[in-house]
Design a protein around this motif. Structure first.
Motif, short mmCIF file in Angstrom:
data_model
loop_
_atom_site.label_atom_id
_atom_site.label_comp_id
_atom_site.label_asym_id
_atom_site.label_seq_id
_atom_site.Cartn_x
_atom_site.Cartn_y
_atom_site.Cartn_z
N PRO A 1 0.74 -1.14 -0.25
CA PRO A 1 0.02 0.11 0.20
C PRO A 1 0.46 1.42 -0.18
N SER A 2 -0.17 2.21 -0.98
CA SER A 2 1.21 3.62 -0.81
C SER A 2 0.56 4.72 -0.06
N ALA A 3 1.09 5.13 0.07
CA ALA A 3 0.76 6.64 0.85
C ALA A 3 -0.76 7.17 1.22
N ALA A 4 -0.57 6.82 -0.45
CA ALA A 4 -2.54 7.84 -1.29
C ALA A 4 -3.62 6.77 -0.65
N THR A 5 -2.86 5.11 -0.66
CA THR A 5 -4.04 4.63 0.04
C THR A 5 -3.88 3.53 1.81
N ALA A 6 -2.78 5.29 2.45
CA ALA A 6 -2.82 3.77 3.95
C ALA A 6 -4.44 4.22 4.56
N VAL A 7 -4.74 3.19 5.50
CA VAL A 7 -5.58 2.94 6.41
C VAL A 7 -5.32 4.64 6.80
N ARG A 8 -6.26 5.12 6.83
CA ARG A 8 -6.02 7.17 7.46
C ARG A 8 -6.70 6.95 8.94
N PRO A 9 -6.91 7.71 10.16
CA PRO A 9 -7.43 7.16 10.88
C PRO A 9 -8.95 8.22 10.87
N PRO A 10 -9.88 7.82 11.55
CA PRO A 10 -11.39 8.15 11.80
C PRO A 10 -11.43 10.12 12.02
N ARG A 11 -11.75 11.13 10.79
CA ARG A 11 -11.78 12.25 10.92
C ARG A 11 -12.62 12.59 12.17
N GLU A 12 -12.07 13.28 12.86
CA GLU A 12 -13.32 13.90 14.24
C GLU A 12 -14.48 14.44 13.90
N ARG A 13 -14.83 13.86 14.62
CA ARG A 13 -16.68 14.44 15.09
C ARG A 13 -16.98 15.99 15.43
N HIS A 14 -17.31 17.09 14.30
CA HIS A 14 -17.42 18.27 15.04
C HIS A 14 -19.32 18.25 15.76
N GLU A 15 -19.03 19.07 16.56
CA GLU A 15 -20.48 18.69 17.21
C GLU A 15 -20.66 20.80 17.32
N PHE A 16 -21.79 20.28 16.78
CA PHE A 16 -22.51 22.08 16.24
C PHE A 16 -23.39 22.02 17.05
N SER A 17 -23.90 23.45 17.60
CA SER A 17 -24.45 23.94 18.61
C SER A 17 -25.18 25.69 18.37
N ARG A 18 -25.88 26.14 18.96
CA ARG A 18 -26.10 27.52 18.25
C ARG A 18 -25.28 28.68 18.01
N SER A 19 -24.47 28.49 18.96
CA SER A 19 -22.78 29.21 18.76
C SER A 19 -22.16 28.89 17.47
N SER A 20 -21.94 27.44 17.11
CA SER A 20 -21.09 26.89 15.57
C SER A 20 -22.00 26.56 15.10
N PRO A 21 -22.84 26.69 14.62
CA PRO A 21 -23.75 26.03 13.54
C PRO A 21 -22.52 25.37 12.22
N PRO A 22 -23.48 24.52 11.79
CA PRO A 22 -22.95 23.74 10.40
C PRO A 22 -22.83 25.00 9.49
N PRO A 23 -21.94 24.46 8.09
CA PRO A 23 -21.68 25.67 7.07
C PRO A 23 -22.93 25.58 6.69
N TYR A 24 -23.29 26.70 5.90
CA TYR A 24 -25.14 26.74 5.23
C TYR A 24 -24.14 27.33 3.60
N ASP A 25 -24.98 27.06 3.35
CA ASP A 25 -24.60 27.80 1.45
C ASP A 25 -25.76 28.32 0.53
N SER A 26 -25.72 29.39 0.47
CA SER A 26 -27.15 29.49 0.30
C SER A 26 -26.99 29.61 -1.46
N GLU A 27 -26.38 29.01 -1.67
CA GLU A 27 -26.55 28.76 -3.16
C GLU A 27 -27.29 27.68 -3.56
N ALA A 28 -26.53 26.91 -2.77
CA ALA A 28 -27.39 25.69 -2.88
C ALA A 28 -28.67 25.19 -2.63
N THR A 29 -29.81 26.28 -1.95
CA THR A 29 -31.07 25.78 -1.40
C THR A 29 -31.95 26.92 -2.67
#
Length: 129
Positions: free
Chosen positions: A101-129
């Motif tokens: 396996p090369s560096a590109a196909t190596a096993v990666r650790p799982p991504r960090e999970r983000h917690e969203f709240s009123r003070s830090s909402p998830p990203p919003y794309d106004s053009e997508a809606t």
């Protein structure tokens, strides 16, 4: 196509019809049934001739067995796909096993999970809606 109706069954149905309808009304009902069967035959012949007229000589070229829905049994399709010998995929498997396996196909650790709240909402794309 086999209907599975034997002579004994037809005889039993006829006997029950005689008992229910009665001998005095039976000829009238038999005549009505004969007209119904005749009309059904005429309707079938007319339909066949109209289809042949509208499709022309192309109807003789149609392979009706390919259009049979009974051939699309999901179990058969899956079985055929699983036991299908695909020679094109075999060298790819051997090559993948032979190469480390090369560096590109190596096993990666799982991504960090983000917690969203009123003070830090998830990203919003106004053009997508």
């Amino acid at each position: 196509m086999q209907l599975g109706i034997s002579f004994e069954k037809i005889l039993l149905i006829g006997l029950i019809a005689v008992l229910i309808i009665g001998p005095e009304r039976l000829p009238r009902y038999a005549e009505g049934f004969a007209k119904l069967v005749r009309r059904g035959g005429e309707l079938l012949r007319d339909t066949k001739s109209r289809v042949r007229e509208e499709m022309g000589s192309e109807i003789d070229d149609v392979d009706w067995r390919k259009l049979d829905p009974r051939q699309y049994d999901p179990r058969r399709i899956i079985r055929d796909a699983l036991f299908d010998d695909a020679p094109a995929s075999e060298p790819a498997k051997e090559q993948a096993i032979a190469e480390p396996p090369s560096a590109a196909t190596a096993v990666r650790p799982p991504r960090e999970r983000h917690e969203f709240s009123r003070s830090s909402p998830p990203p919003y794309d106004s053009e997508a809606t």
